[in-house]
Design a protein around this motif. Sequence first.
Motif, PDB file in Angstrom:
ATOM      1  N   ILE A 480      52.270  -8.374 -18.615  1.00  0.00           N
ATOM      2  CA  ILE A 480      51.678  -7.052 -18.349  1.00  0.00           C
ATOM      3  C   ILE A 480      52.542  -6.277 -17.348  1.00  0.00           C
ATOM      4  O   ILE A 480      52.640  -5.056 -17.409  1.00  0.00           O
ATOM      5  CB  ILE A 480      50.209  -7.180 -17.880  1.00  0.00           C
ATOM      6  N   ASP A 481      53.190  -7.035 -16.444  1.00  0.00           N
ATOM      7  CA  ASP A 481      54.069  -6.406 -15.449  1.00  0.00           C
ATOM      8  C   ASP A 481      55.141  -5.550 -16.121  1.00  0.00           C
ATOM      9  O   ASP A 481      55.493  -4.487 -15.643  1.00  0.00           O
ATOM     10  CB  ASP A 481      54.786  -7.498 -14.624  1.00  0.00           C
ATOM     11  N   ASN A 482      55.662  -6.075 -17.230  1.00  0.00           N
ATOM     12  CA  ASN A 482      56.829  -5.443 -17.835  1.00  0.00           C
ATOM     13  C   ASN A 482      56.519  -4.424 -18.924  1.00  0.00           C
ATOM     14  O   ASN A 482      57.384  -3.636 -19.283  1.00  0.00           O
ATOM     15  CB  ASN A 482      57.750  -6.515 -18.451  1.00  0.00           C
ATOM     16  N   ILE A 483      55.320  -4.464 -19.454  1.00  0.00           N
ATOM     17  CA  ILE A 483      55.093  -3.698 -20.685  1.00  0.00           C
ATOM     18  C   ILE A 483      55.305  -2.198 -20.561  1.00  0.00           C
ATOM     19  O   ILE A 483      55.801  -1.557 -21.473  1.00  0.00           O
ATOM     20  CB  ILE A 483      53.697  -3.955 -21.309  1.00  0.00           C
ATOM     21  N   MET A 484      54.943  -1.642 -19.421  1.00  0.00           N
ATOM     22  CA  MET A 484      55.020  -0.191 -19.311  1.00  0.00           C
ATOM     23  C   MET A 484      56.482   0.287 -19.344  1.00  0.00           C
ATOM     24  O   MET A 484      56.780   1.350 -19.863  1.00  0.00           O
ATOM     25  CB  MET A 484      54.350   0.285 -18.024  1.00  0.00           C
ATOM     26  N   ALA A 485      57.356  -0.552 -18.778  1.00  0.00           N
ATOM     27  CA  ALA A 485      58.762  -0.145 -18.723  1.00  0.00           C
ATOM     28  C   ALA A 485      59.533  -0.588 -19.958  1.00  0.00           C
ATOM     29  O   ALA A 485      60.610  -0.091 -20.230  1.00  0.00           O
ATOM     30  CB  ALA A 485      59.404  -0.739 -17.467  1.00  0.00           C
TER      31      ALA A 485
END
Length: 548
Positions: A480-485
């Motif tokens: 989830i940490d990475n998904i937005m970027a």
Amino acid sequence: MDFKYDVPDPSKISPEYDSWKIALGYLLIAGFWIMVSDQLVIFIFNDIDSISIVQTYKGIFFVSVTSYLLFYTLRERIKSYKLLAMKLYDNYSELESTYEELLASEEELEDKIDELNRGKEKIYQQAYFAELTGLPNKNMLHEKIEEMIKADSSSKIIYIMLDLDEFKKINDFHGHEFGDQLLIKLKEKLIKILPKDCHFFHLGGDEFGILYEEDQVIESNIELINNILDIFKDSINIQGHYIYSSASLGISYYPDQANDGAELIKNSEIAMYNAKEKGKNSYKFYEKTMEKKIKDYLQLEKDLKQAIINDEFELFYQPLFDVEKGSVITLEALIRWNKPDQGYISPIDFIPFAEETGLITEIGRWVLQEACRQKKEWREKGYNDFSISINISAKELDDANFYEHLVEQTENKDMDCNNLELEITESDVMENLDKNIKMLDKLRKMGIKVSLDDFGTGYSSLNYLRKMPIDNIKIDRSFIDNIMANQKEMNILSSIIDLSKVIGLNITVEGIENEDQLQFVKDKDCDRAQGYLLARPAPAEEIENYLK
Ligand code: C2E
Ligand code: MG
Ligand code: MG
């Protein structure tokens, strides 16, 4: 044997003297008799006829008397000789039986000496050799090092300590006999590659030692070490199972790095522990800085043991929310160590260590007991429509009494097993897949729900997901940490969520820290969400606010 008569001393018997004595006696008596008796006869009788008759009687008398005297003398002599012969004969018999007795005692003595020697040999064997492998043991290692030090050669004494990685697991899983066979096979493999002038020891358990001398220690010259580690690259066939094992090596040398044998051994051990930290199948040369680490390690172990006794642990709870309704579905119990001089310590800093040292079994038991107690307290306060989730390590599942303890605790606290979830990480399950699957099946039959924690950090095998007896997967927060970027990460997470739904699993997304992430979870129609945005882990009293 005592004799009634005087027995002649054989050394004093002289056949010539004795015979002469008798003959001389006879001569004197006979001579005396002839002279005296003849004169007497002539004196008494004067006619020749009378003298002749008397002479005849005189001769008969003389022969009779001398025959008797001869008989008497010879009898007395022979009697004493008989006595002597009898004594000799008795002595001889006595001697003969004594001799036989002696012979028997000698045999007995020889047997005793043999037995004693065997005993001595056995004691020596036990004192200086390992029973399982027959290799020289720790005592021999100490003596050998002392001997090398005394020899006072200019070369360095190098000691390599070898310890198998996670040997306990092999023993626990396959049994001790299996573990023993592995040790024997490894010993044979090691013997083959060790140079002739190396001394090889089995220190007990899964520890081996290698001792040799070298003119100059060049730490980059690690041919022997590489050869040793290479052994572990191939699998070993034991009872039809092909098994991989690995070892950690620690190396130090005398006199540069140690003042005596004991220090040399200790330093290699310290280096070995450092190698273990580095990972499997690796080696480390001793360095002075390592000692602090070991001290810290030992201190942590001591403190952790003390923490169990002093009841220094607390449980915090972090809610898992129903994404659609926004209500608390589950409370995850997260342990905290409230160390008197340091405050709260995160489980990340002591759980792996507790797993390594085996202390996790006891800590895990406390967690289960406390979580069940808290759940009961909340139930009695009227907060009931949520479940409790507990993190379990693979080591705990391995514990032979885990299941019994779980049943006991849930029964004691009147816990409805449908309200209990156990979280286990994917890599922990995979470590001992078949055995763990059986255990998880057993737990689910009790009504307990099983969650696969930190999904995505380990094997992430979708194939295994189907096989595992689980109800939920918790997707690790790194996703989830990475998904937005990162669009690619988002696609992966989307696929995992879709696939899990197809398999029929509940999905929890961990680590929701912002609204975008929450929106994503809502859009993807996930079941549950957990994260600092929604609620941080907190002590039981604070958590009650959410329950209200
Ligand atoms: P976990 O089971 O994956 O627990 C979730 C961890 O993520 C918790 O850390 C929690 O505080 C943290 N977390 C939750 N939401 C967020 C967020 O939004 N952002 C960030 N950055 N972190 C979040 P915690 O409590 O430090 O626990 C760490 C790990 O220690 C746990 O990971 C679990 O594997 C283990 N652990 C905790 N308690 C126990 C226990 O009682 N037994 C065992 N065997 N392991 C435990
Ligand atoms: Mg967890
Ligand atoms: Mg997790």
